[in-house]
Scaffold this motif. Structure first.
Motif, PDB file in Angstrom:
ATOM      1  N   LYS A   1       0.785  -1.230   0.000  1.00  0.00           N
ATOM      2  CA  LYS A   1       0.000   0.000   0.000  1.00  0.00           C
ATOM      3  C   LYS A   1       0.817   1.280   0.000  1.00  0.00           C
ATOM      4  N   GLN A   2       2.068   1.204   0.477  1.00  0.00           N
ATOM      5  CA  GLN A   2       2.823   2.443   0.647  1.00  0.00           C
ATOM      6  C   GLN A   2       4.317   2.167   0.697  1.00  0.00           C
ATOM      7  N   THR A   3       5.086   3.254   0.665  1.00  0.00           N
ATOM      8  CA  THR A   3       6.531   3.167   0.866  1.00  0.00           C
ATOM      9  C   THR A   3       6.878   3.930   2.137  1.00  0.00           C
ATOM     10  N   LEU A   4       7.571   3.263   3.036  1.00  0.00           N
ATOM     11  CA  LEU A   4       8.008   3.858   4.290  1.00  0.00           C
ATOM     12  C   LEU A   4       9.518   4.042   4.232  1.00  0.00           C
ATOM     13  N   TYR A   5      10.005   5.017   4.988  1.00  0.00           N
ATOM     14  CA  TYR A   5      11.440   5.268   5.018  1.00  0.00           C
ATOM     15  C   TYR A   5      11.947   5.083   6.432  1.00  0.00           C
ATOM     16  N   SER A   6      13.004   4.296   6.536  1.00  0.00           N
ATOM     17  CA  SER A   6      13.514   3.886   7.834  1.00  0.00           C
ATOM     18  C   SER A   6      15.010   4.150   7.915  1.00  0.00           C
ATOM     19  N   TRP A   7      15.521   4.062   9.134  1.00  0.00           N
ATOM     20  CA  TRP A   7      16.955   4.096   9.339  1.00  0.00           C
ATOM     21  C   TRP A   7      17.445   2.662   9.487  1.00  0.00           C
ATOM     22  N   GLY A   8      18.745   2.480   9.403  1.00  0.00           N
ATOM     23  CA  GLY A   8      19.304   1.147   9.553  1.00  0.00           C
ATOM     24  C   GLY A   8      19.909   0.658   8.254  1.00  0.00           C
ATOM     25  N   SER A   9      20.680  -0.410   8.349  1.00  0.00           N
ATOM     26  CA  SER A   9      21.377  -0.932   7.169  1.00  0.00           C
ATOM     27  C   SER A   9      20.561  -2.032   6.508  1.00  0.00           C
ATOM     28  N   LEU A  10      20.734  -2.152   5.196  1.00  0.00           N
ATOM     29  CA  LEU A  10      20.080  -3.221   4.456  1.00  0.00           C
ATOM     30  C   LEU A  10      20.587  -4.578   4.936  1.00  0.00           C
ATOM     31  N   GLY A  11      21.870  -4.620   5.274  1.00  0.00           N
ATOM     32  CA  GLY A  11      22.465  -5.867   5.755  1.00  0.00           C
ATOM     33  C   GLY A  11      21.829  -6.373   7.027  1.00  0.00           C
ATOM     34  N   LYS A  12      21.422  -5.442   7.905  1.00  0.00           N
ATOM     35  CA  LYS A  12      20.782  -5.847   9.164  1.00  0.00           C
ATOM     36  C   LYS A  12      19.420  -6.475   8.889  1.00  0.00           C
ATOM     37  N   TYR A  13      18.657  -5.879   7.943  1.00  0.00           N
ATOM     38  CA  TYR A  13      17.364  -6.468   7.586  1.00  0.00           C
ATOM     39  C   TYR A  13      17.557  -7.814   6.896  1.00  0.00           C
ATOM     40  N   GLU A  14      18.600  -7.907   6.079  1.00  0.00           N
ATOM     41  CA  GLU A  14      18.875  -9.176   5.402  1.00  0.00           C
ATOM     42  C   GLU A  14      19.134 -10.280   6.424  1.00  0.00           C
ATOM     43  N   GLU A  15      19.893  -9.965   7.468  1.00  0.00           N
ATOM     44  CA  GLU A  15      20.194 -10.952   8.508  1.00  0.00           C
ATOM     45  C   GLU A  15      18.949 -11.283   9.326  1.00  0.00           C
ATOM     46  N   THR A  16      18.161 -10.266   9.670  1.00  0.00           N
ATOM     47  CA  THR A  16      16.938 -10.468  10.460  1.00  0.00           C
ATOM     48  C   THR A  16      15.948 -11.349   9.722  1.00  0.00           C
ATOM     49  N   LEU A  17      15.868 -11.174   8.403  1.00  0.00           N
ATOM     50  CA  LEU A  17      14.875 -11.886   7.605  1.00  0.00           C
ATOM     51  C   LEU A  17      15.448 -13.120   6.913  1.00  0.00           C
ATOM     52  N   LYS A  18      16.581 -13.575   7.389  1.00  0.00           N
ATOM     53  CA  LYS A  18      17.192 -14.786   6.845  1.00  0.00           C
ATOM     54  C   LYS A  18      16.218 -15.955   6.969  1.00  0.00           C
ATOM     55  N   ASN A  19      16.113 -16.740   5.917  1.00  0.00           N
ATOM     56  CA  ASN A  19      15.206 -17.903   5.834  1.00  0.00           C
ATOM     57  C   ASN A  19      13.732 -17.515   5.728  1.00  0.00           C
ATOM     58  N   GLN A  20      13.436 -16.223   5.502  1.00  0.00           N
ATOM     59  CA  GLN A  20      12.054 -15.782   5.359  1.00  0.00           C
ATOM     60  C   GLN A  20      11.719 -15.469   3.900  1.00  0.00           C
ATOM     61  N   GLY A  21      12.639 -15.738   2.979  1.00  0.00           N
ATOM     62  CA  GLY A  21      12.359 -15.527   1.560  1.00  0.00           C
ATOM     63  C   GLY A  21      12.736 -14.164   1.037  1.00  0.00           C
ATOM     64  N   PHE A  22      13.482 -13.370   1.817  1.00  0.00           N
ATOM     65  CA  PHE A  22      13.967 -12.079   1.348  1.00  0.00           C
ATOM     66  C   PHE A  22      15.382 -12.258   0.808  1.00  0.00           C
ATOM     67  N   LEU A  23      15.573 -11.968  -0.472  1.00  0.00           N
ATOM     68  CA  LEU A  23      16.807 -12.291  -1.165  1.00  0.00           C
ATOM     69  C   LEU A  23      17.517 -11.026  -1.636  1.00  0.00           C
ATOM     70  N   ARG A  24      18.817 -10.991  -1.441  1.00  0.00           N
ATOM     71  CA  ARG A  24      19.620  -9.825  -1.837  1.00  0.00           C
ATOM     72  C   ARG A  24      19.916  -9.905  -3.329  1.00  0.00           C
ATOM     73  N   CYS A  25      19.490  -8.909  -4.093  1.00  0.00           N
ATOM     74  CA  CYS A  25      19.747  -8.921  -5.533  1.00  0.00           C
ATOM     75  C   CYS A  25      20.769  -7.874  -5.944  1.00  0.00           C
ATOM     76  N   SER A  26      21.131  -6.978  -5.023  1.00  0.00           N
ATOM     77  CA  SER A  26      22.183  -5.998  -5.282  1.00  0.00           C
ATOM     78  C   SER A  26      22.612  -5.423  -3.944  1.00  0.00           C
ATOM     79  N   ASN A  27      23.624  -4.559  -3.979  1.00  0.00           N
ATOM     80  CA  ASN A  27      24.052  -3.926  -2.733  1.00  0.00           C
ATOM     81  C   ASN A  27      22.987  -2.998  -2.170  1.00  0.00           C
ATOM     82  N   SER A  28      22.018  -2.637  -3.001  1.00  0.00           N
ATOM     83  CA  SER A  28      21.024  -1.656  -2.557  1.00  0.00           C
ATOM     84  C   SER A  28      19.589  -2.171  -2.546  1.00  0.00           C
ATOM     85  N   ALA A  29      19.386  -3.482  -2.742  1.00  0.00           N
ATOM     86  CA  ALA A  29      18.009  -3.984  -2.775  1.00  0.00           C
ATOM     87  C   ALA A  29      17.892  -5.393  -2.213  1.00  0.00           C
TER      88      ALA A  29
END
Length: 248
Positions: A174-202
């Protein structure tokens, strides 16, 4: 029968029956099941049965998921599944077998899926995700700190994360939110949840990938995300493991 428990007081227990006549196969499966439910922070009980007869005698309708071999010594997992279906139409059945040609008969007992031995954690996790969805118990949330304040977002509603200037964009249905924090931290938090890194910025939610053309990923809302050259191979491998489909 063997029980394995984890604890979480806020959600109902997921009861999983494993019907497998080889102890070594159960020993191989058990840590994968534990890893999966720990990764989604869900309480579960694992019930092990080494033969179909005991399983049927002790069966009760509190079971949510059955992981069953088709060949159980002199017994047939398919026959056991037919017996279960007479008393429980809702339990999710997944066949774990070396005999893929017989597993396709699972439609006769309304089996959700089958998995061919030997399988990986990713193969099993994909099917357990399907099982949790079928049970209506798969919905997970993550607390994010945005510029508007902290918000609890359902993982299924998140399409992708990307770096936007000095902020992190969280794109939902529904929307785009803007947050603080690193992409790497979200990648680690969501490991095994189907979130896949496709570039350094996504970081993209595999559930919302519509198509892949070359190095571009099209997600459900029509946005296109670029797969970087250095991450292209690893991204396709990760997506293959998540979906169980060879994308090479």
């Amino acid at each position: 029968m063997t029980n394995t428990d984890t604890t979480n007081a806020f959600e109902s227990v997921i009861n999983i029956a494993v019907v497998e006549d080889e102890q070594s196969e159960f020993d191989y499966l058990r840590p994968m099941v534990e890893r999966y439910f720990n990764s989604i922070d869900r309480e579960f009980k694992l019930h092990y049965f080494s033969d179909a007869k005991t399983f049927l005698e002790q069966y009760d309708t509190s079971m949510d998921i059955i992981l069953m071999d088709i060949e159980l010594g002199s017994e047939s997992g398919m026959e056991a599944a037919r017996a279960i279906r007479k008393i429980d139409e809702d339990v999710v059945i997944i066949f774990c077998t070396k005999m893929a040609q017989f597993a396709v008969q699972g439609y006769q007992v309304n089996a959700l899926d089958f998995i061919v031995k030997p399988y990986t954690y990713e193969n099993l996790a994909f099917r357990l995700n399907r099982a949790m969805k079928a049970l209506g118990k798969e919905r997970r949330f993550i607390l994010v700190k945005t510029k508007e304040g902290s918000q609890n977002l359902a993982l299924d509603d998140i399409l992708y994360f990307d770096v936007f200037g000095h902020s992190l964009g969280i794109h939902t249905r529904k929307q785009t939110l803007y947050s603080w924090g690193s992409l790497g931290k979200y990648e680690e938090t969501l490991k095994n949840q189907g979130f896949l890194r496709c570039s350094n910025s996504a970081l993209v939610n595999a559930r919302h990938i519509k198509t892949i053309h070359g190095k571009e990923v099209l997600v459900d809302n029509g946005d296109t995300i670029t797969i970087s050259r250095p991450r292209h191979k690893a991204f396709l491998q990760a997506l293959s493991l998540w979906t169980g489909v060879n994308l090479k």
